[in-house]
Design a protein around this motif. Structure first.
Motif, PDB file in Angstrom:
ATOM      1  N   THR A   3     -37.811  14.778 -33.330  1.00 27.13           N
ATOM      2  CA  THR A   3     -38.066  13.490 -33.967  1.00 27.13           C
ATOM      3  C   THR A   3     -39.180  12.764 -33.237  1.00 27.13           C
ATOM      4  O   THR A   3     -39.266  12.792 -32.006  1.00 27.13           O
ATOM      5  CB  THR A   3     -36.794  12.614 -33.947  1.00 27.13           C
ATOM      6  OG1 THR A   3     -35.719  13.364 -34.498  1.00 27.13           O
ATOM      7  CG2 THR A   3     -37.001  11.343 -34.743  1.00 27.13           C
ATOM      8  N   PHE A   5     -41.029   8.864 -33.390  1.00 29.11           N
ATOM      9  CA  PHE A   5     -41.238   7.509 -33.902  1.00 29.11           C
ATOM     10  C   PHE A   5     -42.632   7.076 -33.457  1.00 29.11           C
ATOM     11  O   PHE A   5     -42.896   6.939 -32.258  1.00 29.11           O
ATOM     12  CB  PHE A   5     -40.177   6.552 -33.357  1.00 29.11           C
ATOM     13  CG  PHE A   5     -38.795   6.803 -33.892  1.00 29.11           C
ATOM     14  CD1 PHE A   5     -38.353   6.154 -35.035  1.00 29.11           C
ATOM     15  CD2 PHE A   5     -37.935   7.684 -33.250  1.00 29.11           C
ATOM     16  CE1 PHE A   5     -37.073   6.381 -35.536  1.00 29.11           C
ATOM     17  CE2 PHE A   5     -36.652   7.916 -33.732  1.00 29.11           C
ATOM     18  CZ  PHE A   5     -36.226   7.265 -34.893  1.00 29.11           C
ATOM     19  N   VAL A  13     -42.329   7.899 -39.066  1.00 31.06           N
ATOM     20  CA  VAL A  13     -41.268   8.688 -38.431  1.00 31.06           C
ATOM     21  C   VAL A  13     -41.412  10.112 -38.934  1.00 31.06           C
ATOM     22  O   VAL A  13     -41.507  10.348 -40.148  1.00 31.06           O
ATOM     23  CB  VAL A  13     -39.865   8.138 -38.762  1.00 31.06           C
ATOM     24  CG1 VAL A  13     -38.797   9.045 -38.157  1.00 31.06           C
ATOM     25  CG2 VAL A  13     -39.704   6.714 -38.253  1.00 31.06           C
ATOM     26  N   VAL A  15     -39.710  14.012 -38.655  1.00 30.46           N
ATOM     27  CA  VAL A  15     -38.569  14.840 -38.257  1.00 30.46           C
ATOM     28  C   VAL A  15     -38.935  16.288 -38.516  1.00 30.46           C
ATOM     29  O   VAL A  15     -39.281  16.651 -39.656  1.00 30.46           O
ATOM     30  CB  VAL A  15     -37.287  14.458 -39.024  1.00 30.46           C
ATOM     31  CG1 VAL A  15     -36.147  15.383 -38.639  1.00 30.46           C
ATOM     32  CG2 VAL A  15     -36.914  13.014 -38.753  1.00 30.46           C
ATOM     33  N   LEU A  22     -40.093   5.678 -45.227  1.00 28.47           N
ATOM     34  CA  LEU A  22     -39.415   4.527 -44.620  1.00 28.47           C
ATOM     35  C   LEU A  22     -39.229   3.367 -45.586  1.00 28.47           C
ATOM     36  O   LEU A  22     -38.679   2.336 -45.208  1.00 28.47           O
ATOM     37  CB  LEU A  22     -40.198   4.046 -43.391  1.00 28.47           C
ATOM     38  CG  LEU A  22     -40.317   5.053 -42.249  1.00 28.47           C
ATOM     39  CD1 LEU A  22     -41.206   4.508 -41.150  1.00 28.47           C
ATOM     40  CD2 LEU A  22     -38.941   5.388 -41.691  1.00 28.47           C
ATOM     41  N   LEU A  31     -37.582  -1.922 -39.012  1.00 27.55           N
ATOM     42  CA  LEU A  31     -37.526  -0.793 -38.106  1.00 27.55           C
ATOM     43  C   LEU A  31     -38.333  -1.081 -36.835  1.00 27.55           C
ATOM     44  O   LEU A  31     -37.874  -0.835 -35.711  1.00 27.55           O
ATOM     45  CB  LEU A  31     -38.054   0.468 -38.788  1.00 27.55           C
ATOM     46  CG  LEU A  31     -38.127   1.723 -37.895  1.00 27.55           C
ATOM     47  CD1 LEU A  31     -36.750   2.106 -37.387  1.00 27.55           C
ATOM     48  CD2 LEU A  31     -38.765   2.881 -38.662  1.00 27.55           C
ATOM     49  N   LEU A  71     -31.820   2.108 -43.741  1.00 24.74           N
ATOM     50  CA  LEU A  71     -32.401   2.772 -42.572  1.00 24.74           C
ATOM     51  C   LEU A  71     -31.390   3.719 -41.926  1.00 24.74           C
ATOM     52  O   LEU A  71     -31.766   4.779 -41.405  1.00 24.74           O
ATOM     53  CB  LEU A  71     -32.881   1.740 -41.550  1.00 24.74           C
ATOM     54  CG  LEU A  71     -34.184   1.017 -41.888  1.00 24.74           C
ATOM     55  CD1 LEU A  71     -34.478  -0.084 -40.876  1.00 24.74           C
ATOM     56  CD2 LEU A  71     -35.358   2.007 -41.928  1.00 24.74           C
ATOM     57  N   LEU A  75     -32.320   7.527 -41.247  1.00 24.17           N
ATOM     58  CA  LEU A  75     -32.390   8.020 -39.866  1.00 24.17           C
ATOM     59  C   LEU A  75     -31.141   8.780 -39.451  1.00 24.17           C
ATOM     60  O   LEU A  75     -30.950   9.053 -38.257  1.00 24.17           O
ATOM     61  CB  LEU A  75     -32.609   6.840 -38.903  1.00 24.17           C
ATOM     62  CG  LEU A  75     -33.862   5.995 -39.153  1.00 24.17           C
ATOM     63  CD1 LEU A  75     -33.911   4.827 -38.177  1.00 24.17           C
ATOM     64  CD2 LEU A  75     -35.131   6.837 -39.036  1.00 24.17           C
ATOM     65  N   ALA A  79     -31.111   8.785 -35.118  1.00 28.00           N
ATOM     66  CA  ALA A  79     -30.939   7.496 -34.436  1.00 28.00           C
ATOM     67  C   ALA A  79     -29.780   6.774 -35.099  1.00 28.00           C
ATOM     68  O   ALA A  79     -29.425   7.073 -36.249  1.00 28.00           O
ATOM     69  CB  ALA A  79     -32.213   6.652 -34.509  1.00 28.00           C
ATOM     70  N   VAL A  92     -31.738   5.060 -29.580  1.00 23.84           N
ATOM     71  CA  VAL A  92     -32.695   6.134 -29.795  1.00 23.84           C
ATOM     72  C   VAL A  92     -33.140   6.660 -28.438  1.00 23.84           C
ATOM     73  O   VAL A  92     -33.150   5.926 -27.439  1.00 23.84           O
ATOM     74  CB  VAL A  92     -33.911   5.614 -30.604  1.00 23.84           C
ATOM     75  CG1 VAL A  92     -34.693   4.579 -29.828  1.00 23.84           C
ATOM     76  CG2 VAL A  92     -34.821   6.747 -31.040  1.00 23.84           C
TER      77      VAL A  92
END
Length: 925
Positions: A3, A5, A13, A15, A22, A31, A71, A75, A79, A92
């Motif tokens: 991941t 950020f 973000v 992954v 988002l 965020l 969110l 996530l 997170a 996180v």
């Protein structure tokens, strides 16, 4: 899942390499608002302000809840976002957030031990993809963007320094010329360009660039270049060979030559203020400083500490070698001003200096402090100073360090003599006061009642602390009209308009105090008696004589009213002005009873902690605590040490306070209860201080038993500090007193202490006689723990005197007693002594076995000093037995511990690890 950020560019973000959707801008704002404070709770009001600013919709809180829910789904698995009483928390891994990774890499590159500085800086700068936070724009992001931009530039310049040091000056000329044009007043960039030009054989161009920079600074800013740039100019003029492109020798601060490599990097700044408004002129003035000192001065409650801490966090990256902070308590209502020696000891501890290695006098401590900072970039914040004399010993001497001092006084001596930059802080302007209330209460509420807001600002005299108290009252009652809040202030605040701020803030406090519930008001005034600004829930419960659940409700009430600050869960701090005001409200029988409860709480909790640390110490008998006293629940030895470390300053202050207020029995008994803690932590100077206070108290009591204990504790502390004559004087008095009161066990222990003084003086036969006398006394008293201790001491002295056979018999007898009574510490010491005596007897394998058994036991009780001493003996046994590799490995382990403690044996062990001389002996045989 891998991941990422990403905040150093457009907010993204990823992954497993794939971007995550988002959602809309407001959701991305949320965020970011959580990510910049990752792993810390963010209050809902702050989130609302960050997402919408002044234009919050009617149902903003519901909208935030919805954004958080979405969110969480987005996530899931990478997170978590949790709702807590104090806000939302995004949990996180910091290593997945590019902003935190950037700061970690830059910080690590600046450490003296960093061997891959260029690589780490390059990795850090490679994380940048554009403007931080991309197209997201909001006032609260401006300051963060500016700080990140400054950190990025600093990292780029650090990378240039590394490249120059590596001799790549020719490759840097174009880049440096462009950067110098973009930053015409930056003297660090100017110096880098001058260095590169000179090394490329362009000496005249380097001198010309200096003259251009100097002219620009004089003409446009009215100032000369810094001394550092001037010195570089002189070195170029003189064609200094040290400016040649070869890599320079180790600098004073790089740790290679001065032994600072591996020292901890202190990060002592308290949390920044949740709401900070205005102060642009003062911030700009501080921004212009790179070294030296600044004095932020102003009246009480004007926000000096908030400004200093806010600014310190903003520029922390400029000081990669650490940030030191202390509250000097210059205006503490109890007069408990922090002494320079106390502060320097704390700073040395934060810089990795063991308590056992501390110099005794302030001048030597200050010299060591300044030596450790030489060549390093450290920010020092000295909060709430009383005068220049309190501050001057705490000023670093290194040009890379900056000190920010806050004080209610102007500290003209620092400005005139030490050339500190004055940064006066006045009351808020009307605009700043209004902005402050807007941040606390919301734009809609402020805009709806402009007349009431103006009246509140006027009656609070634009004093930030007064405005905070009023805002807390208004925030707690969102249904109140601000006109009603202004009316409640009454005539008591009229004096704010041009009056004395001290009286003004008292008027605000009195209003806030009257608005409390009866229980909250009682707790508030009683906390004014507490000997120190910080306390925990148990201390508050004892002050009030209330059960913990009830006092927690009152603590919550006081915190919400901004009369207390909860610094950590269950730990509180009261502002010194509030502390003084609270103390004015308590009197008579209520005051006397509360004082006894406070002292009983600290005495009985410290006594319980002492019993955890060393349960075989002969106890003293305390009176029962007063009704309503909460004695801290300490589950084990580790919990006891944690409590003692946390409450250290308050406990030392409580000893002094008990003496000043006539509670002499509490005074000496509390000093007694701190003895094991000071012995284990090496706090000999603090031990001397509290025992001297206790000596006066015991003298007033006319209590011979108390006097005997205090003299013995002073004797042992002076022994550890090497003051053997003073130690012997106190110990002789203790012996006489213990004999007079018929206390054989403590007379025996004092004989042990006298023996250690004699041993240090090289009078081994006399020391043996004292140890034998202690054994006789312990046997007469039927004291098993003491007998085992004395047998071990006699065996130790016999080993030194060459009678190993009798020493072996006595050690085994001592071990049997300790194993029978379950004294693991005593048994560990016995096995250690067996290792030493078997080594002396030439039975090396038996010595190894004894040392290993001792190490196992010392590890169980977490005794580092015992472990280190045993490792030294074990290494000697391995070496004598013909296993030099095992000996070296063992000595290295010992040396690590000895260096951590600053132990005087470290140099001897370091000598063992040097190559053995060709002619013969160099290591122990």
């Amino acid at each position: 899942m891998a991941t990422e950020f990403r905040l150093l560019g457009e907010v993204q973000v990823h992954v497993d390499g794939q971007p995550v959707d988002l959602g809309h801008a407001r959701q991305r704002f949320l965020l970011v608002a959580l990510l910049v404070d990752a792993n810390r709770p963010v209050p809902v009001d702050r989130l609302l302000d960050r997402v919408w600013g002044s234009g919050q919709p009617r149902h903003a809180r519901n909208a935030v809840s919805g954004y958080v829910s979405r969110l969480r789904r987005i996530l899931d698995g990478v997170a978590t976002i949790t709702r807590r009483p104090d806000g939302y928390l995004l949990a996180v891994d910091p290593d997945t957030v590019d902003m935190f990774v950037f700061r970690r890499l830059v910080g690590r590159s600046a450490r003296p031990e960093s061997l891959e500085r260029e690589r780490e800086l390059e990795r850090a700068l490679a994380l940048w993809r554009g403007e931080p936070f991309g197209t997201l724009d909001a006032p609260w992001l401006t300051g963060i963007r500016a700080a990140l931009a400054a950190e990025r530039l600093t990292a780029e310049l650090d990378l240039v320094d590394a490249a120059l040091a590596a001799g790549r000056h020719a490759d840097l000329l174009g880049e440096l010329a462009t950067r110098a044009a973009a930053h015409p007043f930056d003297e660090r960039i100017a110096g880098q360009l001058m260095t590169a030009l000179y090394r490329c054989g362009r000496r005249a161009d380097a001198l010309r660039h200096y003259q251009e920079v100097r002219d620009r600074l004089v003409d446009e800013l009215g100032m000369d270049p810094t001394a550092e740039l001037g010195r570089l100019h002189q070195r170029i003029l003189a064609s200094d060979p040290a400016l040649s492109p070869e890599r320079p020798a180790a600098a004073p601060g790089d740790g290679a030559a001065d032994g600072t490599a591996g020292r901890p990097v202190p990060r002592q700044l308290p949390a920044p203020p949740a709401v900070f408004t205005g102060r642009e002129a003062a911030l700009s003035r501080l921004d212009g400083l790179t070294s030296g000192a600044a004095v932020v001065s102003g009246c009480a409650g004007v926000g000096k500490s908030a400004l200093a801490v806010y600014w310190a966090h903003r520029v922390a990256a400029r000081f990669p070698d650490g940030q030191l902070y202390v509250n000097l308590r210059g205006f503490d209502p109890d007069g408990a001003v922090a002494a320079p020696a106390e502060v320097v000891r704390g700073f040395l501890d934060a810089l990795g200096v063991s308590a056992r290695r501390l110099p005794i006098d302030l001048a030597a401590q200050t010299a060591l402090f300044r030596s450790l900072l030489a060549g390093r970039r450290v920010l020092v914040v000295l909060d709430n100073a009383r005068d220049a004399a309190q501050v001057r010993p705490l000023l670093p001497g290194s040009p890379g360090c900056l000190t920010v001092v806050t004080s209610r006084n102007q500290l003209g001596g620092l400005v005139v003599v030490d050339h500190a930059e004055p940064v006066p802080l006045d009351l808020f302007t009307d605009a700043e006061a209004r902005a402050f209330l807007t941040r606390r209460l919301g734009a809609g509420r402020i805009a709806g009642e402009p007349t009431a807001v103006a009246e509140i600002v006027r009656r609070c005299g634009r004093l930030p602390l007064a405005l905070a108290v009023v805002a807390a009252r208004a925030a707690a009652h969102p249904g109140f009209r601000l006109a009603d809040v202004a009316a409640e202030l009454g005539g008591g605040l009229d004096s704010f308009d041009g009056g004395d701020p001290h009286a003004d803030v008292r008027a605000v406090f009195s209003w806030s105090y009257r608005a409390l519930s009866p229980a909250g008001a009682r707790l508030f005034r009683l906390l004014g008696l507490h000997p120190g600004p910080a306390f925990d829930t148990d201390a508050a419960a004892s002050v009030a004589g209330m059960p913990a659940p009830a006092v927690r409700r009152s603590l919550t009430e006081l915190t919400r009213a901004h009369l207390l600050t909860e610094r950590a869960s269950g730990r509180y701090v009261m502002h010194d002005l509030l502390h003084a005001y609270a103390a004015e409200q308590v009197e008579g029988a209520e005051k006397a009873a509360a004082a006894v409860r406070i002292l009983d709480h600290y005495l009985h909790t410290a006594y319980a902690a002492d019993r955890m640390l060393y349960p075989y110490r002969d106890p003293v008998v305390l009176s029962e605590p007063a009704a309503g006293v909460a004695v801290g629940a300490l589950g084990d030895r580790a919990a006891a040490m944690t409590w003692l470390r946390t409450a250290h300053g308050t406990l030392v202050g409580a000893v002094e306070w008990a003496a000043r207020t006539g509670h002499d029995r509490h005074c000496w008994e509390l000093a007694w209860s701190l003895t094991s803690y000071f012995n284990l932590s090496g706090g000999w100077t603090d031990q001397v201080a509290v025992q001297r206070t206790a000596l006066s108290a015991a003298t007033r009591l006319g209590d011979d038993t108390a006097l005997a204990h205090v003299h013995r504790n002073l004797g042992r502390a002076h022994t550890q500090l090497g003051r053997l004559d003073e130690a012997r004087t106190h110990l002789d008095q203790a012996l006489s007193l213990f004999r007079a009161v018929g206390d054989r066990a403590n007379e025996a222990q004092t004989q042990v202490n006298v023996a250690r003084v004699l041993e240090r003086q090289g009078r081994d036969v006399e020391a043996l006689h004292c140890d034998q006398r202690s054994l006789d006394l312990y046997r007469a008293a039927g004291h098993l723990t003491g007998q085992a201790r004395a047998l071990n001491n006699v065996a130790w002295m016999l080993t030194r005197l060459g009678d190993v056979d009798l020493a072996r018999t006595l050690c085994r007898e001592a071990l049997r007693i300790n194993e029978d009574i379950g004294n693991r510490h005593g048994a560990a010491t016995n096995w250690q002594s067996i290792g030493h005596l078997e080594l002396a007897a030439g039975a090396y394998r038996t010595a190894v076995d004894g040392c290993r058994r001792a190490l196992d036991l010392f590890a169980e009780i977490d005794d580092l000093a015992g472990t280190a001493d045993t490792l030294v003996c074990l290494g000697e046994a391995y070496h004598a037995d013909g296993d030099p590799a095992a000996a070296d490995d063992t000595w290295r382990r010992a040396l690590t511990l000895l260096d951590e403690m600053g132990h005087p044996e470290a140099d001897r062990v370091r000598g063992y690890l040097r190559p053995a001389p060709a002619a013969g002996a160099g290591r122990p045989a």
